[in-house]
Structure formats: structure tokens, C-alpha cells
Design a protein around this motif. Structure first.
Motif, PDB file in Angstrom:
ATOM      1  N   THR A  93      -0.747   0.225 -11.486  1.00  0.00           N
ATOM      2  CA  THR A  93      -2.630  -0.120 -10.592  1.00  0.00           C
ATOM      3  C   THR A  93      -2.259  -1.104 -11.262  1.00  0.00           C
ATOM      4  OG1 THR A  93      -3.115   1.627 -10.811  1.00  0.00           O
ATOM      5  CG2 THR A  93      -5.050   0.214 -10.657  1.00  0.00           C
ATOM      6  N   GLU A  94      -1.991  -1.331 -12.087  1.00  0.00           N
ATOM      7  CA  GLU A  94      -1.988  -2.984 -12.523  1.00  0.00           C
ATOM      8  C   GLU A  94      -0.716  -3.725 -11.329  1.00  0.00           C
ATOM      9  OE1 GLU A  94      -0.492  -1.661 -15.953  1.00  0.00           O
ATOM     10  OE2 GLU A  94      -2.142  -0.762 -16.273  1.00  0.00           O
ATOM     11  N   GLU A  95       0.235  -3.276 -11.370  1.00  0.00           N
ATOM     12  CA  GLU A  95       0.731  -4.375 -10.424  1.00  0.00           C
ATOM     13  C   GLU A  95       0.648  -4.339  -9.384  1.00  0.00           C
ATOM     14  OE1 GLU A  95       5.502  -4.332  -9.434  1.00  0.00           O
ATOM     15  OE2 GLU A  95       4.750  -2.598 -10.924  1.00  0.00           O
ATOM     16  N   TYR A  96      -0.281  -3.649  -9.071  1.00  0.00           N
ATOM     17  CA  TYR A  96      -0.694  -3.348  -7.086  1.00  0.00           C
ATOM     18  C   TYR A  96      -1.471  -4.344  -7.217  1.00  0.00           C
ATOM     19  CZ  TYR A  96      -3.529  -1.830  -3.313  1.00  0.00           C
ATOM     20  OH  TYR A  96      -4.223  -2.034  -2.406  1.00  0.00           O
ATOM     21  N   ARG A  97      -2.200  -4.344  -8.032  1.00  0.00           N
ATOM     22  CA  ARG A  97      -3.667  -5.255  -8.004  1.00  0.00           C
ATOM     23  C   ARG A  97      -3.394  -6.639  -8.503  1.00  0.00           C
ATOM     24  NH1 ARG A  97      -7.956  -1.810 -12.188  1.00  0.00           N
ATOM     25  NH2 ARG A  97      -8.489  -0.537 -10.450  1.00  0.00           N
ATOM     26  N   GLU A 124      -3.618 -12.211  -0.807  1.00  0.00           N
ATOM     27  CA  GLU A 124      -4.773 -11.556   0.023  1.00  0.00           C
ATOM     28  C   GLU A 124      -5.398 -13.675  -0.877  1.00  0.00           C
ATOM     29  OE1 GLU A 124      -7.019  -8.709  -0.886  1.00  0.00           O
ATOM     30  OE2 GLU A 124      -5.744  -7.790   0.516  1.00  0.00           O
ATOM     31  N   GLY A 125      -4.276 -14.039  -2.180  1.00  0.00           N
ATOM     32  CA  GLY A 125      -5.295 -15.058  -2.421  1.00  0.00           C
ATOM     33  C   GLY A 125      -6.034 -15.857  -3.103  1.00  0.00           C
ATOM     34  N   TYR A 126      -6.971 -14.105  -3.643  1.00  0.00           N
ATOM     35  CA  TYR A 126      -8.291 -14.055  -4.000  1.00  0.00           C
ATOM     36  C   TYR A 126      -8.730 -13.187  -5.322  1.00  0.00           C
ATOM     37  CZ  TYR A 126     -10.200 -10.585  -1.337  1.00  0.00           C
ATOM     38  OH  TYR A 126      -9.720  -9.905  -0.286  1.00  0.00           O
ATOM     39  N   ASP A 127      -8.928 -13.096  -6.552  1.00  0.00           N
ATOM     40  CA  ASP A 127      -9.438 -11.870  -7.236  1.00  0.00           C
ATOM     41  C   ASP A 127      -9.809 -10.938  -7.709  1.00  0.00           C
ATOM     42  OD1 ASP A 127      -8.033 -10.718 -10.062  1.00  0.00           O
ATOM     43  OD2 ASP A 127      -9.848 -12.514 -10.826  1.00  0.00           O
ATOM     44  N   ILE A 128      -9.511  -9.701  -7.172  1.00  0.00           N
ATOM     45  CA  ILE A 128     -10.034  -8.620  -6.893  1.00  0.00           C
ATOM     46  C   ILE A 128     -10.549  -8.083  -7.869  1.00  0.00           C
ATOM     47  CG2 ILE A 128      -9.053  -7.928  -4.562  1.00  0.00           C
ATOM     48  CD1 ILE A 128      -7.571  -6.059  -6.566  1.00  0.00           C
ATOM     49  N   LYS A 129     -11.976  -7.088  -8.026  1.00  0.00           N
ATOM     50  CA  LYS A 129     -12.537  -6.571  -8.901  1.00  0.00           C
ATOM     51  C   LYS A 129     -11.831  -5.520  -9.690  1.00  0.00           C
ATOM     52  CE  LYS A 129     -16.825  -8.900  -7.651  1.00  0.00           C
ATOM     53  NZ  LYS A 129     -18.082  -9.007  -7.864  1.00  0.00           N
ATOM     54  N   LYS A 130     -12.457  -5.240 -10.168  1.00  0.00           N
ATOM     55  CA  LYS A 130     -11.223  -3.856 -10.927  1.00  0.00           C
ATOM     56  C   LYS A 130     -12.422  -2.643 -10.698  1.00  0.00           C
ATOM     57  CE  LYS A 130      -8.087  -6.053 -14.340  1.00  0.00           C
ATOM     58  NZ  LYS A 130      -7.705  -6.009 -15.251  1.00  0.00           N
ATOM     59  N   LEU A 172      -1.568  -7.782  -4.788  1.00  0.00           N
ATOM     60  CA  LEU A 172      -3.157  -7.540  -3.481  1.00  0.00           C
ATOM     61  C   LEU A 172      -3.616  -9.441  -3.970  1.00  0.00           C
ATOM     62  CD1 LEU A 172      -3.960  -6.282  -1.585  1.00  0.00           C
ATOM     63  CD2 LEU A 172      -5.379  -4.788  -3.263  1.00  0.00           C
ATOM     64  N   ARG A 173      -2.775  -9.516  -5.297  1.00  0.00           N
ATOM     65  CA  ARG A 173      -4.388 -11.091  -5.321  1.00  0.00           C
ATOM     66  C   ARG A 173      -3.301 -12.312  -5.167  1.00  0.00           C
ATOM     67  NH1 ARG A 173      -4.493 -10.409 -11.079  1.00  0.00           N
ATOM     68  NH2 ARG A 173      -5.018  -8.670 -10.950  1.00  0.00           N
ATOM     69  N   GLU A 174      -1.730 -11.618  -5.531  1.00  0.00           N
ATOM     70  CA  GLU A 174      -0.952 -13.099  -5.139  1.00  0.00           C
ATOM     71  C   GLU A 174      -1.376 -12.652  -3.061  1.00  0.00           C
ATOM     72  OE1 GLU A 174       2.317 -12.513  -6.825  1.00  0.00           O
ATOM     73  OE2 GLU A 174       1.931 -12.892  -8.799  1.00  0.00           O
ATOM     74  N   LYS A 178       0.794  -1.258   0.116  1.00  0.00           N
ATOM     75  CA  LYS A 178      -0.045   0.428   0.015  1.00  0.00           C
ATOM     76  C   LYS A 178       0.830   1.130  -0.006  1.00  0.00           C
ATOM     77  CE  LYS A 178      -4.164  -2.267   1.416  1.00  0.00           C
ATOM     78  NZ  LYS A 178      -4.397  -2.328   3.587  1.00  0.00           N
ATOM     79  N   GLU A 179       2.086   1.216   0.900  1.00  0.00           N
ATOM     80  CA  GLU A 179       2.851   1.931   0.862  1.00  0.00           C
ATOM     81  C   GLU A 179       3.559   2.745  -0.795  1.00  0.00           C
ATOM     82  OE1 GLU A 179       5.766   1.568   3.843  1.00  0.00           O
ATOM     83  OE2 GLU A 179       4.177   1.797   5.243  1.00  0.00           O
ATOM     84  N   ARG A 180       4.612   1.481  -1.032  1.00  0.00           N
ATOM     85  CA  ARG A 180       4.588   1.735  -2.597  1.00  0.00           C
ATOM     86  C   ARG A 180       3.549   2.168  -3.973  1.00  0.00           C
ATOM     87  NH1 ARG A 180       7.495  -3.137  -4.264  1.00  0.00           N
ATOM     88  NH2 ARG A 180       8.427  -1.613  -6.462  1.00  0.00           N
ATOM     89  N   TYR A 181       2.205   1.350  -3.100  1.00  0.00           N
ATOM     90  CA  TYR A 181       1.497   2.415  -4.125  1.00  0.00           C
ATOM     91  C   TYR A 181       1.017   3.777  -3.979  1.00  0.00           C
ATOM     92  CZ  TYR A 181      -3.095   2.550  -7.027  1.00  0.00           C
ATOM     93  OH  TYR A 181      -3.982   3.157  -7.568  1.00  0.00           O
ATOM     94  N   ALA A 182       0.917   4.040  -2.985  1.00  0.00           N
ATOM     95  CA  ALA A 182       0.956   5.213  -2.765  1.00  0.00           C
ATOM     96  C   ALA A 182       1.527   6.389  -3.278  1.00  0.00           C
ATOM     97  CB  ALA A 182       0.166   5.838  -1.451  1.00  0.00           C
ATOM     98  N   ARG A 183       3.106   5.787  -3.263  1.00  0.00           N
ATOM     99  CA  ARG A 183       4.333   6.631  -3.725  1.00  0.00           C
ATOM    100  C   ARG A 183       3.944   6.693  -4.671  1.00  0.00           C
ATOM    101  NH1 ARG A 183       7.175   4.661   0.998  1.00  0.00           N
ATOM    102  NH2 ARG A 183       8.101   3.050  -0.336  1.00  0.00           N
TER     103      ARG A 183
END
Length: 84
Positions: free
Chosen positions: A67-71, A78-84, A74-76, A57-62
């Protein structure tokens, strides 16, 4: 009787027991420090997982990651696919 109760070798015995006592005290201190610093495995997993999310989150905020790399990361994590 002339040596006031000190038998032959008593200085050697006193030296041995002093060293032995010192070793026992050092060993006790080392064991106490070891068990005080030891963290249960469940806490290690939770702490590293949450700190990884915080770091992401800090790296994304800076703006260090897109955004694609963040998502994707994050998926990896948390272990599930987030909605765009």
C-alpha cells in the motif's frame, strides 16, 4: 523504319522509366504508411500516462506492491500528495 518505331536505346529508356515508376510507387506507399502510423504527441502523453496508472492499479490489485509503495508511486504519477 525496319524496327517499327523503336529507336536505338528505346529498350533502355523503357527499362529506366519502369524502374523510375516503381521507385515512385514504393516511395508513395512508404510515405502513406509513415503518416498513417504517426501519432500526435498529445495523444502519446495521455495514453502513456493513463496506461501507467492502469498498470499501477493492476499491480496493486494483484498484491505485487504494498500500500505504501502504491501511494508513493501514485503521488509521483499524479503530481500531488494523496491523503491516507
Amino acid at each position: 523504319m525496319w524496327n517499327y518505331g523503336m529507336h536505338n536505346g528505346s529498350w533502355g529508356n523503357m527499362f529506366f522509366w519502369a524502374i523510375f515508376l516503381l521507385v515512385v510507387v514504393v516511395l508513395a506507399v512508404v510515405l502513406v504508411v509513415y503518416f498513417m502510423r504517426k501519432t500526435p504527441p498529445a495523444e502519446i502523453g495521455n495514453r502513456s500516462s493513463s496506461s501507467a496508472l492502469d498498470l499501477l492499479k493492476e499491480r496493486y490489485a494483484r498484491g505485487e506492491i504494498s500500500t505504501e509503495e502504491y501511494r508513493e508511486r501514485l503521488r509521483e504519477l499524479e503530481g500531488y500528495d494523496i491523503k491516507k
